[in-house]
Design a protein around this motif. Structure first.
Motif, PDB file in Angstrom:
ATOM      1  N   GLY A  19      -3.561   7.425  -4.270  1.00 21.82           N
ATOM      2  CA  GLY A  19      -2.665   6.215  -3.824  1.00 21.82           C
ATOM      3  C   GLY A  19      -2.622   5.166  -4.612  1.00 21.82           C
ATOM      4  O   GLY A  19      -3.855   4.786  -5.129  1.00 21.82           O
ATOM      5  N   THR A  20      -1.466   3.722  -4.314  1.00 21.87           N
ATOM      6  CA  THR A  20      -1.469   2.797  -4.823  1.00 21.87           C
ATOM      7  C   THR A  20      -1.663   1.289  -3.983  1.00 21.87           C
ATOM      8  O   THR A  20      -1.512   1.476  -3.235  1.00 21.87           O
ATOM      9  CB  THR A  20      -0.367   2.832  -5.414  1.00 21.87           C
ATOM     10  OG1 THR A  20       0.643   2.579  -4.831  1.00 21.87           O
ATOM     11  CG2 THR A  20      -0.784   3.612  -7.294  1.00 21.87           C
ATOM     12  N   VAL A  21      -2.788   0.120  -4.617  1.00 20.61           N
ATOM     13  CA  VAL A  21      -2.773  -0.671  -4.178  1.00 20.61           C
ATOM     14  C   VAL A  21      -1.755  -1.638  -4.714  1.00 20.61           C
ATOM     15  O   VAL A  21      -2.307  -2.202  -6.099  1.00 20.61           O
ATOM     16  CB  VAL A  21      -4.129  -2.021  -3.901  1.00 20.61           C
ATOM     17  CG1 VAL A  21      -3.888  -2.570  -3.053  1.00 20.61           C
ATOM     18  CG2 VAL A  21      -4.542  -0.470  -2.398  1.00 20.61           C
ATOM     19  N   THR A  23      -9.339   1.353   4.517  1.00 20.87           N
ATOM     20  CA  THR A  23      -8.077   0.571   4.359  1.00 20.87           C
ATOM     21  C   THR A  23      -8.093  -1.093   3.894  1.00 20.87           C
ATOM     22  O   THR A  23      -8.125  -1.268   2.474  1.00 20.87           O
ATOM     23  CB  THR A  23      -7.046   0.301   5.892  1.00 20.87           C
ATOM     24  OG1 THR A  23      -6.691   1.710   6.244  1.00 20.87           O
ATOM     25  CG2 THR A  23      -5.611   0.000   4.545  1.00 20.87           C
ATOM     26  N   PRO A  40     -10.030   4.278  -3.444  1.00 26.36           N
ATOM     27  CA  PRO A  40      -8.709   5.351  -2.243  1.00 26.36           C
ATOM     28  C   PRO A  40      -9.017   6.408  -3.494  1.00 26.36           C
ATOM     29  O   PRO A  40      -9.247   6.883  -4.844  1.00 26.36           O
ATOM     30  CB  PRO A  40      -7.321   4.689  -2.850  1.00 26.36           C
ATOM     31  CG  PRO A  40      -7.452   3.707  -3.160  1.00 26.36           C
ATOM     32  CD  PRO A  40      -8.673   3.191  -4.009  1.00 26.36           C
ATOM     33  N   LEU A  58      -1.971   5.690   0.780  1.00 23.84           N
ATOM     34  CA  LEU A  58      -3.489   5.388   0.807  1.00 23.84           C
ATOM     35  C   LEU A  58      -3.723   6.473   1.296  1.00 23.84           C
ATOM     36  O   LEU A  58      -4.268   6.853   2.938  1.00 23.84           O
ATOM     37  CB  LEU A  58      -3.829   4.024   0.942  1.00 23.84           C
ATOM     38  CG  LEU A  58      -3.968   2.955  -0.117  1.00 23.84           C
ATOM     39  CD1 LEU A  58      -4.995   1.856   0.282  1.00 23.84           C
ATOM     40  CD2 LEU A  58      -4.967   3.494  -1.779  1.00 23.84           C
ATOM     41  N   LYS A  93      -8.064   8.026   1.938  1.00 26.98           N
ATOM     42  CA  LYS A  93      -9.324   8.538   1.728  1.00 26.98           C
ATOM     43  C   LYS A  93     -10.424   9.105   1.708  1.00 26.98           C
ATOM     44  O   LYS A  93     -10.468   9.227   3.333  1.00 26.98           O
ATOM     45  CB  LYS A  93     -10.267   7.206   1.853  1.00 26.98           C
ATOM     46  CG  LYS A  93     -11.588   6.990   1.437  1.00 26.98           C
ATOM     47  CD  LYS A  93     -11.950   6.368  -0.022  1.00 26.98           C
ATOM     48  CE  LYS A  93     -13.492   6.916  -0.162  1.00 26.98           C
ATOM     49  NZ  LYS A  93     -13.090   7.256  -1.796  1.00 26.98           N
ATOM     50  N   MET A 149     -10.349  -1.004   0.956  1.00 25.93           N
ATOM     51  CA  MET A 149      -9.336  -0.497  -0.009  1.00 25.93           C
ATOM     52  C   MET A 149      -8.919  -1.338  -1.095  1.00 25.93           C
ATOM     53  O   MET A 149      -8.679  -1.807  -2.135  1.00 25.93           O
ATOM     54  CB  MET A 149      -9.012   1.013  -0.127  1.00 25.93           C
ATOM     55  CG  MET A 149      -9.700   2.369   0.145  1.00 25.93           C
ATOM     56  SD  MET A 149      -8.707   3.558   0.135  1.00 25.93           S
ATOM     57  CE  MET A 149      -7.771   3.563   1.896  1.00 25.93           C
ATOM     58  N   THR A 159      -5.756  -0.722  -7.750  1.00 22.32           N
ATOM     59  CA  THR A 159      -5.761   0.031  -7.258  1.00 22.32           C
ATOM     60  C   THR A 159      -7.442   0.284  -7.692  1.00 22.32           C
ATOM     61  O   THR A 159      -7.839   0.838  -7.198  1.00 22.32           O
ATOM     62  CB  THR A 159      -5.034   1.622  -7.723  1.00 22.32           C
ATOM     63  OG1 THR A 159      -3.731   1.282  -7.332  1.00 22.32           O
ATOM     64  CG2 THR A 159      -5.264   2.560  -7.134  1.00 22.32           C
ATOM     65  N   LEU A 181       1.041  -0.746  -0.515  1.00 24.73           N
ATOM     66  CA  LEU A 181      -0.822   0.288  -0.268  1.00 24.73           C
ATOM     67  C   LEU A 181       0.644   1.540   0.029  1.00 24.73           C
ATOM     68  O   LEU A 181       1.962   1.369   0.869  1.00 24.73           O
ATOM     69  CB  LEU A 181      -0.824   0.232   1.607  1.00 24.73           C
ATOM     70  CG  LEU A 181      -1.857  -1.137   1.620  1.00 24.73           C
ATOM     71  CD1 LEU A 181      -3.034  -1.301   3.029  1.00 24.73           C
ATOM     72  CD2 LEU A 181      -2.247  -2.008   0.812  1.00 24.73           C
TER      73      LEU A 181
END
Lengths: 351, 288
Positions: free
Chosen positions: A58-60, A45, A55, A9, A11, A48, A68, A6
Motif C-alpha cells: 500500500g501507499t501513504v 495505521t 507497511p 495499507l 501490515k 504507518m 510510504t 492512504l
C-alpha cells in the motif's frame, strides 16, 4: 498543511494482519478521527502515517509526496503521544525548539517561533520549566506546541487525552479543536473513546479487525451505520437476531414479525436506537406488548428495558415529563417503532 | 524510634533496615581504611617490620620512584581504556537487550550474565590456554595461514586488557540495560518525528537520558578495572604490574606501611577520577 491519502495499507506480522487494505483520504484542514476497539488497527495505521511502522503493501501520500518508504524524520508530521513523550532533560522552551533546531532554523527565529507556539497553547510564561514541574494538562499542551511549531504537513494525535482526568479532558478537547480550526491543519486522531471522537471530529473512521468498517460524519455513523459492528460500537442500541425474508419482513428467533427495510434474505440482525422505540400506540408500523424488566432513570429520559419474547429484548426510551407514574418492573406495556427506524443487516454485514 | 514504630504499628523501622548494612560498612570498610591510613604513615624496618611514627616517607617513595609511577599510570590507562571499550561495546548490546520484543529476551540476558558464573581466576586460566604460543588462538592463526609463526599473546598488555574487558563487560551491559529499559520508546519516536535522524536522536535524547546509567556503569567498570587482581597476575605475568598486585606483593614482603600507602593511593585515585568523570559528564549534558 496537506491532503493525506492512504491506499490499500496492509501490515502483516507473520500470519496476523494488523491492517487490511486501509484506504482513506483526509482533506486539507480536516479533522479525522479513527475509532475502534483496542487491536483494531487504528494505532498501526497512525504509526504507518508517522513512519514508525513500514507497511507490508500500500501507499501513504502526503500532499504531492509519496512518503510510504520515507523515514519518520523526513516526513514533516507533528505527532502528539499518549504519554506526551516530552524530553525530561530539556526545558519547555528546549522541547519546543527541538524540531526547529533539527531544521537548522536561525537562532533568532527559533526564539520567536517557540514563544509564539507556547502563546498559542497559553503557556508563554512556563518556557523555563522542566516537564516534570508541569501538570498533566500543561504537559499535554507543551506536546501540542512542540508538534505544531515547525508547521508540519499533518498533525497526528495518538489518544492524546486518555491520560487526563475527565474534566480536564473536556477542556483540552475543545482547545485542541479550536486550535486545529484556527491553524487549518490537517489532523488525524486515534481514540477508543466514542464520546471524544463524536465531539471533536469532522469525519470518523470506524475500524475493526484491521479493516475500515465505515467512514462518515457522526450522523452517518449513528443513523446510517454500515454494518452491525458500527451500529453497536457507535451509540447504544438493541439487537434482535433472526431472518429476513428479503421483502421487508424480519422474523426474530423468538417468533415476532417486524416490518423493516428490505435486505437480502437469510440470517439477519435488526438494530434499534433506544430513542426510536417509544410507548405505542403511535400509529407505528410495529407495535408489540412487552414486559418491563428494568427501569433506568436518566433524569430527563427514562430507559425501559423490555422483554418481547424470551429471546428478544429491546430498550425503549420515554421522555420524563414529570407528570404521572413511570412504568415499573413487571408492568405490561405497548411499545412500537416505525419500519424505517430499524437497521437490518444480513450476510457479511450481520457479523 | 519507639514512637515511630508505635505510630505505624510496624516493628520495622528505618534503623532496623539500614542498621545491619551500616554496621557491616563500619566494620568492613571504614575501620580497615582508617587502619590502612594509619599504617601508611608508619615506617618499615626489616627487623622490627613496623615502626610507629607519622611520616610521609612511603608516599614520597611511591611518587619519586619511576617504577612505581609506571605501575600507577599503567593501571590508570588500562582501567580507562577497558572502561571506554566496555561502554562502546556495551551500549549497543544493552540497547538491543532493552528494546527486544523477543521471547528469548531472558535467555539473552542470562547469556550476558553467564561469564560472571565463572570466577575470575578460573576464567583467566582458561584464557591462558587460549593465548599461549601453543594455545588455541596461536595454532588456529597458523593453521589458517593468517600468521607465519606462533603468536604470543600470553603475558602481554593486550591479554590483560582483553581479560579485563571480558570480566567487566557484563556489569556495564546490565547497568545500561536497566536504565535504557526505563526510557519510554516514545521518547525516541518523538525525536524522530520532530526531524532527528538516528545519530542526532542518540546524541540529544537517548544518551542524556541514559546518562545516570552510563555514569553508574562507567564507575562500576572503572573501579573493577583499577582494582583488577587475578587478570593482571595470571595473564600479565611477572613483568606486567598493576596496582592491586603491587599492594598484595608488599604485604607478602611484610612491608605493611608501604603496601598500605599504595592501597591508599589506589583508592584515592579511583575515587577522585570517578567523581571527576561523573561531574564532568553531568555538566556536559547540562550545557549541551
Amino acid at each position: 498543511m496537506a491532503r493525506l491519502e492512504l491506499e490499500n495499507l496492509t501490515k502483516r506480522y507473520g500470519d496476523f494482519l494488523a491492517t487490511r487494505e486501509v484506504t482513506l483520504d483526509v482533506e486539507e484542514g480536516e479533522f479525522l478521527v479513527m475509532l475502534g476497539p483496542s487491536g483494531c488497527g487504528k494505532t498501526t495505521t497512525l504509526r504507518m502515517i508517522a513512519g514508525f511502522v513500514e507497511p507490508s503493501s500500500g501507499t501513504v501520500r502526503l500532499g504531492a509526496r509519496d512518503i510510504t518508504r520515507l523515514p519518520p524524520w523526513r516526513r514533516n508530521t507533528g505527532l502528539v503521544f499518549q504519554s506526551y513523550a516530552l524530553f525530561p532533560h530539556m526545558t519547555v522552551n528546549q522541547n519546543v525548539a527541538f524540531a526547529l533546531e533539527m531544521r537548522r532554523t536561525p537562532a533568532a527565529e527559533i526564539g520567536t517561533r517557540v514563544a509564539e507556539a507556547l502563546r498559542l497553547v497559553r503557556l508563554g510564561h512556563l518556557g523555563d520549566r522542566l516537564p516534570r514541574q508541569l501538570s498533566g494538562g500543561q504537559q499535554q499542551r507543551v506536546a501540542l506546541a512542540r508538534a505544531l511549531v515547525f508547521h508540519p504537513d499533518i498533525l497526528l494525535l495518538d489518544e492524546p487525552l486518555s491520560n487526563l482526568d475527565a474534566k480536564l479532558r473536556e477542556e483540552v478537547r475543545v482547545e485542541i479543536r479550536n486550535l486545529q480550526r484556527e491553524l487549518g491543519i490537517t489532523t488525524v486522531m486515534v481514540t477508543h473513546d466514542q464520546e471524544e471522537a463524536l465531539t471533536i471530529a469532522d469525519r470518523l473512521v470506524v475500524m475493526n479487525e484491521g479493516r475500515v468498517r465505515q467512514i462518515g460524519t457522526q450522523r452517518d455513523l449513528y443513523e446510517r451505520p454500515a454494518d452491525r459492528f458500527v451500529a453497536g460500537f457507535v451509540g447504544r442500541g438493541s439487537f434482535l437476531e433472526g431472518t429476513s425474508d428479503g421483502q421487508g419482513r424480519f422474523r426474530t428467533n423468538g417468533g415476532i414479525e417486524i416490518a423493516c427495510a428490505a435486505v437480502e434474505a437469510g440470517p439477519a440482525v435488526l438494530g434499534l436506537r433506544p430513542e426510536r422505540v417509544g410507548l405505542a400506540p403511535n400509529g407505528a408500523d410495529n407495535s408489540f406488548e412487552a414486559v418491563v424488566e428494568f427501569v433506568s432513570y436518566l433524569g430527563g429520559l427514562v430507559d425501559l428495558h423490555c422483554r418481547l419474547t424470551d429471546s428478544d429484548r429491546v430498550i425503549a426510551q420515554m421522555v420524563n415529563t414529570g407528570g404521572g407514574d413511570l412504568p415499573r418492573v413487571g408492568d405490561r406495556i405497548r411499545i412500537g417503532w416505525p419500519a424505517a427506524a430499524a437497521f437490518v443487516f444480513s450476510g457479511e454485514k450481520a457479523k | 524510634m519507639q514512637s515511630d514504630s508505635a505510630r505505624t504499628g510496624s516493628p520495622i523501622t528505618a534503623s532496623s533496615l539500614v542498621g545491619p548494612a551500616a554496621v557491616m560498612t563500619v566494620i568492613g570498610l571504614v575501620l580497615p581504611v582508617l587502619l590502612l591510613l594509619r599504617y601508611s604513615l608508619n615506617l618499615y624496618d626489616p627487623r622490627e617490620l613496623m615502626i610507629e611514627t607519622v611520616s610521609p616517607a612511603n608516599y614520597v617513595k611511591f611518587f619519586t620512584d619511576i617504577y612505581y609511577l609506571d605501575v600507577f599510570f599503567t593501571t590508570v590507562w588500562v582501567a580507562m581504556f577497558c572502561t571506554l571499550v566496555c561502554l562502546i561495546m556495551g551500549f549497543p548490546l544493552a540497547y538491543v537487550l532493552a528494546r527486544t520484543q523477543s521471547r528469548f529476551k531472558n535467555v539473552l540476558i542470562i547469556l550476558v550474565v553467564m561469564p560472571l558464573f565463572v570466577g575470575n581466576a578460573v576464567r583467566a586460566a582458561g584464557w591462558m590456554t587460549l593465548f599461549g604460543s601453543q594455545g588455541f588462538l596461536s595454532i588456529s592463526l597458523m593453521d589458517l595461514g593468517l600468521a607465519s609463526g606462533p603468536t604470543e599473546l600470553m603475558f602481554t598488555t593486550q591479554a590483560v586488557i582483553i581479560g579485563i574487558i571480558a570480566v567487566n563487560l557484563p556489569f556495564m551491559v546490565l547497568t545500561l540495560q536497566s536504565v535504557i529499559e526505563g526510557i519510554d520508546r516514545a521518547m525516541e519516536e518523538a525525536a524522530f518525528s520532530l526531524g532527528a535522524a538516528p545519530m542526532t536522536m542518540f546524541r540529544r535524547v537517548l544518551w542524556p537520558m541514559a546518562l545516570p546509567g552510563i555514569i553508574a556503569g562507567t564507575i562500576l567498570t572503572f573501579i573493577l578495572g583499577m582494582n583488577a587482581y587475578a587478570t593482571p597476575v595470571l595473564l600479565g605475568g611477572p613483568e606486567f604490574k598493576m596496582m592491586a598486585p603491587l599492594v598484595f606483593g608488599q604485604f607478602q614482603l611484610n612491608n605493611w606501611p608501604f603496601g598500605a600507602a599504595v592501597a591508599f593511593i589506589l583508592m584515592t585515585t579511583t575515587l577522585s577520577l570517578t567523581a571527576l568523570a561523573a561531574f564532568w559528564m553531568q555538566k556536559r549534558v547540562r550545557l549541551g
